[in-house]
Structure formats: structure tokens, C-alpha cells
Design an enzyme around this catalytic site. Structure first.
Site, short mmCIF file in Angstrom:
data_model
loop_
_atom_site.label_atom_id
_atom_site.label_comp_id
_atom_site.label_asym_id
_atom_site.label_seq_id
_atom_site.Cartn_x
_atom_site.Cartn_y
_atom_site.Cartn_z
N ASP A 67 -4.02 5.91 -10.49
CA ASP A 67 -3.36 7.25 -10.48
C ASP A 67 -4.31 8.56 -11.15
OD1 ASP A 67 -1.74 5.50 -12.44
OD2 ASP A 67 -0.58 6.02 -11.53
N ASN A 136 12.21 2.34 -13.33
CA ASN A 136 12.88 3.20 -11.67
C ASN A 136 12.00 2.08 -10.88
OD1 ASN A 136 10.36 4.30 -11.43
ND2 ASN A 136 10.87 6.48 -11.37
N HIS A 138 8.80 2.63 -10.09
CA HIS A 138 7.63 2.78 -9.61
C HIS A 138 6.57 2.03 -10.37
CE1 HIS A 138 7.02 5.20 -13.40
NE2 HIS A 138 5.66 4.77 -13.67
N GLU A 143 7.35 6.52 -6.65
CA GLU A 143 8.16 6.63 -7.29
C GLU A 143 8.97 6.03 -6.34
OE1 GLU A 143 8.88 7.47 -9.85
OE2 GLU A 143 8.08 9.39 -11.29
C1 GLP Z 1 3.35 4.63 -15.42
C2 GLP Z 1 1.75 4.43 -14.69
C3 GLP Z 1 1.92 3.47 -14.15
C4 GLP Z 1 3.02 2.44 -15.40
C5 GLP Z 1 4.12 2.98 -15.78
C6 GLP Z 1 4.97 1.95 -16.75
O1 GLP Z 1 3.63 5.91 -15.72
N1 GLP Z 1 1.28 5.64 -14.11
O2 GLP Z 1 0.83 2.42 -13.82
O3 GLP Z 1 3.21 1.24 -14.84
O4 GLP Z 1 4.34 4.09 -16.24
O5 GLP Z 1 4.25 2.08 -18.25
P1 GLP Z 1 4.46 1.64 -19.60
O6 GLP Z 1 3.58 0.02 -19.46
O7 GLP Z 1 4.24 2.42 -20.43
O8 GLP Z 1 5.87 1.34 -19.84
#
Ligand code: GLP
Length: 242
Positions: A67, A136, A138, A143
Site C-alpha cells: 500500500d 481492527n 486490517h 479495512e
Molecule cells: C499499517 C499498514 C499495515 C500494517 C498495520 C500494522 O496501517 N498499512 O500494512 O500491517 O498498519 O502496523 P504496525 O505493524 O505498526 O502495528
């Protein structure tokens, strides 16, 4: 699903990097799906370490990221382009032309989504997809409520995701409201999926993932349908599992 519990974030990172490294060793032209966020930072550090130590070349390998934020230029300090350059690409011998991310500044966002799906198709699909998980549920920026049949698309980020990611920006209002994300179907078509999770704040998400039903309200739950899914998580992230 194969479940691997580790004693620490460091061990989770070492194990995940080991899986990726073995994949690149056995198939140098591997197409690797990559994730951002805090969780994979250690994995990337370990991968760079393995590269320097064992001298395995990454020249033939390809990457496609999950992304990118809409509205951020590639060289914006908080863009995922910058994140990937800083934390991985510039430390490996991978040619820049082999690394792919959606373009957050594309004028025609729908066209950009189609282009990105084409990129994945032309590379022959993803061999190994690395994933983190949002609180959540995702994955990428898919989402809750995202269709399991989705391809690359533009999403409006939920307040909770913007809040969780605000730590990377000087001000919460600077967190973009939209992102382009690879769709759930494209993620599911990867030959292998490696999900990593660390810390107490992920424990509830891991509990829901492992024990609850498969539902679009919790996007990561679809991963349980994948024939080749490995979850590597530290004991804190696993702490609510029976
Ligand atoms: C972001 C990314 C995801 C990631 C998620 C969790 O929003 N787009 O790909 O897995 O958050 O992030 P973190 O590893 O900082 O908890």
C-alpha cells in the site's frame, strides 16, 4: 495455519527474516510482497544482516508493496516509498526497477489501481507475502468491511487506523485520509503468506484471527482459508490464546 510462538520481538524478526531469506535463496527471482508499519522493521533489519553476512544477492528478486498513502509524494518523509528505501531497499543490491509500490500522487487513482494489478500479474503473482495486522484486523489497508474479492483499490482510512499511524506524523491531522491498497484477493493469491505480530496491543486481533469465524468485518480472518499461511508472533501477541 502454521503457528510459531516466539519469546520476543527479536526472535519473531529473526524467524521471519529466515523464511524470506530461504525463499530468495531457493528462488532468486522471487516476487516478495512487502508490508510497512512498525512490526516488519526488525524483519528488515535481520534480512539486511543476513544479506551482509552471507552475501546472498538480491539482484534478481522483485518486490511489490501492499500500500501507499494517497496524496504523499514518493519522497515524502512519511510515504511508504521512503520507508521501504530507508529500511530495506538501499541496504540491498536490489535494482530500483524491481521494486514496486502504488503511486500516492497519481492523478488518475483508478488508473493507478489497474496499473498496479497489472504489475502484479506481469510479475507472475506473489511468491511470498509478508503481512502485519492492524488492531481492527486490517491487512494492507483493507479495512473492516472490504470485500474478499477486492483487487487494488482506494480506501478511506478508519479513524482508529489514522490514530494508530499518527505516531509517524508530527500531527494527527497530517495523516492522510485515503490510501491505495492491494486487494484481499490479490493477497490471497500469493503462494505463501507470512503474518507477523508482536506485543500486547495485537493480542486481541490474534485471538479473533485464530478463534473467530471468517468475516469481512475482520479482514485478516480470510487468511485462514489460505493453504500456506504461517503466523509468527511473540508470546505477548499470543497471550490471549487458550
Ligand atoms: C499499517 C499498514 C499495515 C500494517 C498495520 C500494522 O496501517 N498499512 O500494512 O500491517 O498498519 O502496523 P504496525 O505493524 O505498526 O502495528
Amino acid at each position: 495455519m502454521k503457528l510459531i510462538e516466539t519469546a520476543s520481538y527479536e526472535e519473531m524478526s529473526q524467524k521471519a527474516a529466515g523464511v524470506i531469506y530461504e525463499q530468495v535463496k531457493s528462488k532468486p527471482n522471487t516476487v516478495l510482497g512487502l508490508a510497512t508499519g512498525g512490526t516488519p522493521l526488525g524483519t528488515y533489519r535481520e534480512l539486511i544482516h543476513l544479506h551482509l553476512q552471507k552475501k546472498e544477492s538480491f539482484q534478481k528478486f522483485y518486490t511489490v508493496n501492499l500500500d501507499e498513502y494517497v496524496g504523499l509524494a514518493d519522497d515524502h518523509p512519511q510515504s511508504y516509498h521512503t520507508y521501504m528505501d530507508e529500511h530495506l531497499f538501499q541496504h540491498l543490491d536490489i535494482p530500483a526497477s524491481h521494486t514496486h509500490l502504488p503511486r500516492g500522487l497519481a492523478e488518475d487513482l483508478d488508473g493507478e489501481c489497474k496499473r498496479y494489478d497489472q504489475v502484479i500479474k506481469q510479475l507472475g503473482g506473489i511468491d511470498l507475502q509478508l503481512l502485519g495486522i492492524g488492531q481492527n484486523g486490517h491487512i494492507g489497508f483493507n479495512e473492516p468491511g472490504t470485500s474478499f474479492n477486492s483487487r487494488t483499490h482506494v480506501v478511506e482510512l478508519t479513524e482508529s487506523t489514522r490514530k494508530a499511524n499518527a505516531r509517524y506524523f508530527s500531527n494527527k491531522d497530517d495523516v492522510p485520509t485515503h490510501a491505495i491498497t492491494m486487494g484481499i484477493q490479490s493477497i490471497m493469491e500469493s503462494s505463501e503468506i507470512l503474518l507477523i505480530a508482536s506485543g500486547k496491543k495485537k493480542a486481541e486481533a490474534i485471538l479473533r484471527l485464530v478463534e473467530d469465524e471468517i468475516t469481512e468485518d475482520f479482514p485478516a480472518s480470510v487468511l485462514k482459508r489460505h493453504p500456506n499461511l504461517t503466523l509468527i508472533a511473540d508470546y505477548e501477541a499470543m497471550s490471549l490464546l487458550k
